[in-house]
Design a protein around this motif. Structure first.
Motif, short mmCIF file in Angstrom:
data_model
loop_
_atom_site.label_atom_id
_atom_site.label_comp_id
_atom_site.label_asym_id
_atom_site.label_seq_id
_atom_site.Cartn_x
_atom_site.Cartn_y
_atom_site.Cartn_z
N CYS A 282 12.40 -13.61 38.57
CA CYS A 282 12.73 -12.19 38.50
C CYS A 282 12.93 -11.81 37.03
O CYS A 282 13.65 -12.48 36.30
CB CYS A 282 13.99 -11.89 39.30
SG CYS A 282 14.60 -10.21 39.04
N CYS B 206 17.06 -10.80 36.76
CA CYS B 206 18.15 -11.77 36.97
C CYS B 206 17.68 -13.22 36.88
O CYS B 206 18.47 -14.14 37.03
CB CYS B 206 18.83 -11.52 38.31
SG CYS B 206 17.81 -11.98 39.73
N CYS C 79 13.01 -9.72 41.99
CA CYS C 79 13.52 -10.11 43.30
C CYS C 79 13.84 -8.85 44.08
O CYS C 79 13.81 -7.76 43.53
CB CYS C 79 14.77 -10.99 43.15
SG CYS C 79 16.23 -10.07 42.67
N CYS D 18 16.71 -6.70 42.55
CA CYS D 18 16.51 -6.01 41.27
C CYS D 18 15.34 -5.01 41.35
O CYS D 18 15.15 -4.21 40.44
CB CYS D 18 16.23 -7.00 40.15
SG CYS D 18 17.60 -8.13 39.88
#
Ligand SMILES: [Zn+2]
Length: 162
Positions: free
Chosen positions: A137, A140, A157, A160
């Protein structure tokens, strides 16, 4: 002046002023080509009709200072659907211009007359050098991201992803 004939898939078409339009093609021999259809040509309605997105075409292009589409004939087409449009949009945004890519061409040919399934988008990402297998991601850094943003050229992800 260069003139050539090649097979292609129409990725997108944008209408410009005065009946002109810009056609985004992925060609067999030259990779992505952005060509203009210029009005003033009597056959413009024919050119416009054949150069719709998702069409497999044979194009004749003249390149003086920039590529111009002067003839086009469509044959088959990709069956319309969300994944089909998403995949063509991805290629339109990411593929470099004037760089032949036999793998990408074969991939596009394999979409002919078939219902385009979700996995096809992932396949396109891999061919274009964005393999989701080892991706993280972008925000994150969590592994196995769920989405790819064409705008950011990055994976996200589900938490996010906006
Ligand atoms: Zn995340």
């Amino acid at each position: 002046m260069l003139e050539y004939v090649t097979e292609a898939v129409v990725l997108d078409k944008i209408d410009l002023a005065e009946q002109d339009s810009r056609v985004f093609l992925f060609t067999k021999d030259f990779g992505k080509v952005v060509a203009k259809i210029t009005s003033g040509r009597k056959i413009i309605s024919k050119l416009a009709a054949h150069s719709e997105p998702l069409n497999y075409v044979t194009v004749r292009i003249v390149d003086k200072n920039s590529p111009q589409l002067i003839d086009v004939l469509s044959s088959k087409k990709i069956i319309p659907g969300k994944t089909a449009f998403k995949t063509l949009y991805l290629i339109k945004e990411i593929a470099p211009e004037n760089q032949p890519d036999p793998d990408l061409w074969e991939f596009l040919k394999s979409m002919e007359d078939k219902q385009v399934e979700e996995g096809v988008f992932i396949q396109a990402l891999k061919i274009l050098g964005f393999d989701p297998m080892h991706a993280k991601c972008n925000n994150c850094l969590k592994g196995s991201p769920d989405f790819f943003s064409v705008k950011d050229l990055a994976f996200y992800c589900k938490y996010c992803h906006e």
